[in-house]
Design a protein around this motif. Structure first.
Motif, short mmCIF file in Angstrom:
data_model
loop_
_atom_site.label_atom_id
_atom_site.label_comp_id
_atom_site.label_asym_id
_atom_site.label_seq_id
_atom_site.Cartn_x
_atom_site.Cartn_y
_atom_site.Cartn_z
N GLY A 32 0.81 -1.21 0.00
CA GLY A 32 0.00 0.00 0.00
C GLY A 32 0.84 1.26 0.00
N GLN B 117 -3.84 -0.09 -9.78
CA GLN B 117 -3.76 0.06 -8.33
C GLN B 117 -2.36 -0.29 -7.85
N ILE C 259 0.22 -1.82 -5.47
CA ILE C 259 0.12 -2.92 -4.52
C ILE C 259 1.26 -2.91 -3.50
N LEU D 283 -4.55 0.89 -2.19
CA LEU D 283 -5.14 0.10 -1.13
C LEU D 283 -5.57 1.03 0.00
N THR E 31 -5.64 -3.66 3.44
CA THR E 31 -4.39 -3.83 2.69
C THR E 31 -4.39 -5.14 1.91
N PRO F 69 -4.79 -6.99 -1.42
CA PRO F 69 -4.98 -6.99 -2.87
C PRO F 69 -5.92 -8.14 -3.26
#
Length: 221
Positions: free
Chosen positions: A23, A45, A47, A121, A195, A197
């Motif tokens: 995150g 996003q 990760i 995240l 947090t 994924p």
């Protein structure tokens, strides 16, 4: 007997902390643009930020969360995820891109949480590296759990060693030299929903070709 280095669920940190973490914000050379999905064109996003041993560099991992399952984000080659191998120093936070507009998201579920940020995240989680005198990942996880009294779900993955594939061996080839990439890390979703994924309740695998400066990412379930 060889050892296994586990990544253990630990405390929180600043979004741009220069430590191994899940995150937050990616750190990259100045001028680096936030990557986008080649399937849906939306921002990926972020990760994880992984600091490799011996000054070998930093691995940054991204995955599409714009419409989970539609962009084949589990594949190392579909364009639904991205991994980068950056130098260990001189990195700066990458500016957040604009969120997709309502028009961009018109194919998503109508009941999707409007507050969900597909770029990041929900929190930052650091990891502690723990070396366990077991050669196999799952055996090492059980051994650590027995020694620490903590559940195995607090293991967030593995750094280096040999990948313990959930399915078949999918070691990616380097896009530059064509050689099999070296296994760098395994990542788990972990116990914290903020947090976690979306690996389909499975595990992810990061690889790199250090001579070419390339990296790849995939997950299995």
């Amino acid at each position: 007997m060889s050892d296994t280095t586990l990544l253990i669920h630990s405390g929180s940190a600043a979004p741009d902390a220069q430590v191994t973490r899940v995150g937050g914000l990616p750190l990259a050379p100045a001028g680096t643009q936030w990557p986008t999905c080649t399937a849906c064109s939306g921002p990926l996003q972020f990760i994880a930020h992984m600091v490799l041993d011996g000054g070998r560099g930093v691995l940054a991992v991204f995955m599409c969360a714009n419409d989970p399952g539609s962009c084949e984000e589990w594949s190392a080659t579909s364009g639904g995820n991205r991994a980068y191998l950056f130098p260990p120093t001189g990195l700066v936070p990458v500016p957040l891109p604009a969120l997709p507009t309502a028009e961009d998201a018109d194919e998503h579920d109508d009941d999707e949480d409007e507050d969900e940020d597909v770029r990041q995240l929900g929190a930052v989680r650091t990891v502690e590296r723990v070396t366990v005198a077991e050669p196999e990942y799952r055996t090492a996880c059980k051994a650590w759990s027995g020694q620490s009294g903590r559940p195995t779900r607090h293991v967030l993955g593995q750094l280096g060693g040999t990948p313990d594939w959930l399915q078949n061996d999918e070691t990616p080839a380097c896009t530059d030299c064509g050689m099999p990439m070296e296994f760098v890390a395994r990542l788990e979703e972990g116990p914290d929903p903020l947090t976690a994924p979306n690996f389909g309740s499975g595990s992810a695998y990061a690889h790199a070709c250090e001579p070419c400066g390339r990296a790849a990412f995939l997950w299995q379930c």
